[in-house]
Design a protein around this motif. Structure first.
Motif, mmCIF file in Angstrom:
data_model
loop_
_atom_site.group_PDB
_atom_site.id
_atom_site.type_symbol
_atom_site.label_atom_id
_atom_site.label_comp_id
_atom_site.label_asym_id
_atom_site.label_seq_id
_atom_site.Cartn_x
_atom_site.Cartn_y
_atom_site.Cartn_z
ATOM 1 N N LYS A 1 36.864 40.721 55.776
ATOM 2 C CA LYS A 1 37.514 39.523 55.995
ATOM 3 C C LYS A 1 38.553 39.399 54.634
ATOM 4 O O LYS A 1 39.592 38.663 54.902
ATOM 5 C CB LYS A 1 36.562 38.500 55.640
ATOM 6 C CG LYS A 1 37.017 37.040 55.520
ATOM 7 C CD LYS A 1 37.174 36.579 57.070
ATOM 8 C CE LYS A 1 36.265 35.749 57.800
ATOM 9 N NZ LYS A 1 36.660 35.507 59.154
ATOM 10 N N ALA A 2 38.269 39.763 53.755
ATOM 11 C CA ALA A 2 39.390 39.688 52.386
ATOM 12 C C ALA A 2 40.529 40.590 52.849
ATOM 13 O O ALA A 2 41.725 39.859 52.711
ATOM 14 C CB ALA A 2 38.445 40.004 51.237
ATOM 15 N N GLN A 3 40.258 41.483 53.422
ATOM 16 C CA GLN A 3 41.369 42.596 53.746
ATOM 17 C C GLN A 3 42.401 41.938 54.813
ATOM 18 O O GLN A 3 43.527 41.834 54.714
ATOM 19 C CB GLN A 3 40.898 43.682 54.381
ATOM 20 C CG GLN A 3 41.923 44.789 54.286
ATOM 21 C CD GLN A 3 40.937 46.227 54.880
ATOM 22 O OE1 GLN A 3 40.212 46.381 55.617
ATOM 23 N NE2 GLN A 3 41.358 47.303 53.929
ATOM 24 N N SER A 4 41.721 41.319 55.732
ATOM 25 C CA SER A 4 42.578 40.828 56.945
ATOM 26 C C SER A 4 43.181 39.643 56.660
ATOM 27 O O SER A 4 43.986 38.974 57.450
ATOM 28 C CB SER A 4 41.533 40.620 58.202
ATOM 29 O OG SER A 4 40.401 39.544 57.853
ATOM 30 N N HIS A 5 42.780 38.657 55.249
ATOM 31 C CA HIS A 5 43.716 37.769 54.786
ATOM 32 C C HIS A 5 44.644 38.272 53.974
ATOM 33 O O HIS A 5 45.044 37.497 52.839
ATOM 34 C CB HIS A 5 42.621 36.803 54.335
ATOM 35 C CG HIS A 5 42.144 35.996 55.194
ATOM 36 N ND1 HIS A 5 40.985 36.422 56.025
ATOM 37 C CD2 HIS A 5 42.403 34.610 55.555
ATOM 38 C CE1 HIS A 5 40.552 35.260 56.791
ATOM 39 N NE2 HIS A 5 41.369 34.441 56.616
ATOM 40 N N ALA A 6 44.805 39.391 53.773
ATOM 41 C CA ALA A 6 45.840 40.181 52.987
ATOM 42 C C ALA A 6 45.446 40.009 51.165
ATOM 43 O O ALA A 6 46.429 39.513 50.574
ATOM 44 C CB ALA A 6 47.407 39.795 53.033
ATOM 45 N N ALA A 7 44.171 40.085 51.030
ATOM 46 C CA ALA A 7 43.588 39.764 49.518
ATOM 47 C C ALA A 7 44.536 40.533 48.420
ATOM 48 O O ALA A 7 44.553 41.834 48.672
ATOM 49 C CB ALA A 7 42.333 39.962 49.453
ATOM 50 N N ARG A 8 44.975 39.894 47.469
ATOM 51 C CA ARG A 8 45.412 40.596 46.394
ATOM 52 C C ARG A 8 44.442 41.315 45.544
ATOM 53 O O ARG A 8 44.797 42.203 45.190
ATOM 54 C CB ARG A 8 46.230 39.640 45.325
ATOM 55 C CG ARG A 8 47.250 40.375 44.443
ATOM 56 C CD ARG A 8 48.117 39.243 43.917
ATOM 57 N NE ARG A 8 47.483 38.007 43.157
ATOM 58 C CZ ARG A 8 47.065 38.221 42.028
ATOM 59 N NH1 ARG A 8 47.075 39.342 41.235
ATOM 60 N NH2 ARG A 8 46.469 37.155 41.393
ATOM 61 N N GLU A 9 43.418 40.498 45.415
ATOM 62 C CA GLU A 9 42.208 41.238 44.841
ATOM 63 C C GLU A 9 40.890 40.447 45.167
ATOM 64 O O GLU A 9 41.051 39.253 45.587
ATOM 65 C CB GLU A 9 42.184 40.955 43.247
ATOM 66 C CG GLU A 9 42.459 39.824 42.554
ATOM 67 C CD GLU A 9 42.744 39.593 41.151
ATOM 68 O OE1 GLU A 9 43.466 40.663 40.401
ATOM 69 O OE2 GLU A 9 42.331 39.060 40.351
ATOM 70 N N VAL A 10 39.851 41.177 44.935
ATOM 71 C CA VAL A 10 38.446 40.472 45.203
ATOM 72 C C VAL A 10 37.717 40.789 44.099
ATOM 73 O O VAL A 10 37.517 41.700 43.536
ATOM 74 C CB VAL A 10 37.713 41.347 46.605
ATOM 75 C CG1 VAL A 10 36.449 40.893 46.796
ATOM 76 C CG2 VAL A 10 38.724 41.347 47.705
ATOM 77 N N ARG A 11 36.711 39.470 43.837
ATOM 78 C CA ARG A 11 35.924 39.777 42.505
ATOM 79 C C ARG A 11 34.565 38.985 43.180
ATOM 80 O O ARG A 11 34.331 38.493 43.810
ATOM 81 C CB ARG A 11 36.623 38.548 41.558
ATOM 82 C CG ARG A 11 38.152 39.172 40.909
ATOM 83 C CD ARG A 11 38.496 38.147 40.126
ATOM 84 N NE ARG A 11 39.448 38.744 39.397
ATOM 85 C CZ ARG A 11 39.645 39.781 38.428
ATOM 86 N NH1 ARG A 11 38.357 39.779 37.712
ATOM 87 N NH2 ARG A 11 40.926 39.989 37.927
#
Ligand SMILES: CC(C)(COP(=O)(O)OP(=O)(O)OC[C@H]1O[C@@H](n2cnc3c(N)ncnc32)[C@H](O)[C@@H]1OP(=O)(O)O)[C@@H](O)C(=O)NCCC(=O)NCCS
Length: 149
Positions: A86-96
């Protein structure tokens, strides 16, 4: 059969809350109004959950938990992969995320790294969005798997 289901921010979480409560003791909270929640079913029984939200320039993961009777069967891994996807598909800059020190290894398997400034209660972990790698075949030793062809 194992299946995952997403709940958009503000959705009815009545199927999901019993899993969260059993693992963490908490119920619905204010964060649910801004989070995407995921629920994994094992043979139609709600078994594992987690959520993702946007805050201060990063996507945050939390509430990742599996019912005790359903652990060690990769359901937690599936929840984490769904959240990272889900984070990747929203073009996340970083995940914490923040987790207890004895669970960091679970997150390190998928590339999250402990950050400095951690306290004794919770370790903050992070992965840059461009380093998220959900290729589950990469380290598999099976040479005859049809997925390789
Ligand atoms: C952590 C948790 C989600 C793992 O769920 P699970 O379904 O039992 O784990 P999985 O079966 O998906 O494990 C996948 C892999 O992670 C590893 N793993 C699981 N828990 C681990 C831990 N605490 N530390 C290191 N590795 C761990 C497993 O050995 C497995 O490795 P493998 O792929 O080499 O076989 C579960 O134990 C849980 O709900 N814990 C309580 C809540 C919690 O602490 N959540 C995290 C903070 S939000």
């Amino acid at each position: 059969m194992v299946q995952g289901k997403w709940f958009a921010p503000g959705s009815d979480l009545s199927e999901l809350i019993p899993v969260r409560s059993a693992v963490f003791g908490g119920g619905r909270d204010d964060l649910d109004t801004s989070s995407w929640n995921v629920l994994v079913y094992d043979d139609s029984i709600p078994a594992a959950t987690g959520r993702i939200w946007w805050e201060n320039g990063a996507f945050w993961l939390g509430g990742i938990g599996v019912l005790e009777t359903c652990r060690h069967r990769k359901l937690g891994d599936l929840v984490l992969r769904l959240l990272l996807f889900k984070a990747q598909s929203h073009a996340a800059r970083e995940v914490r995320l923040r987790c207890p020190a004895d669970v960091t290894g679970f997150f390190e398997r998928l590339g999250l790294k402990p950050q400095s400034g951690e306290d004794t209660e919770a370790v903050e972990m992070m992965i840059p969005g461009n380093l998220i790698d959900l290729d589950s075949c990469k380290n598999c030793p099976k040479s005859s798997c049809p997925n390789r062809k």
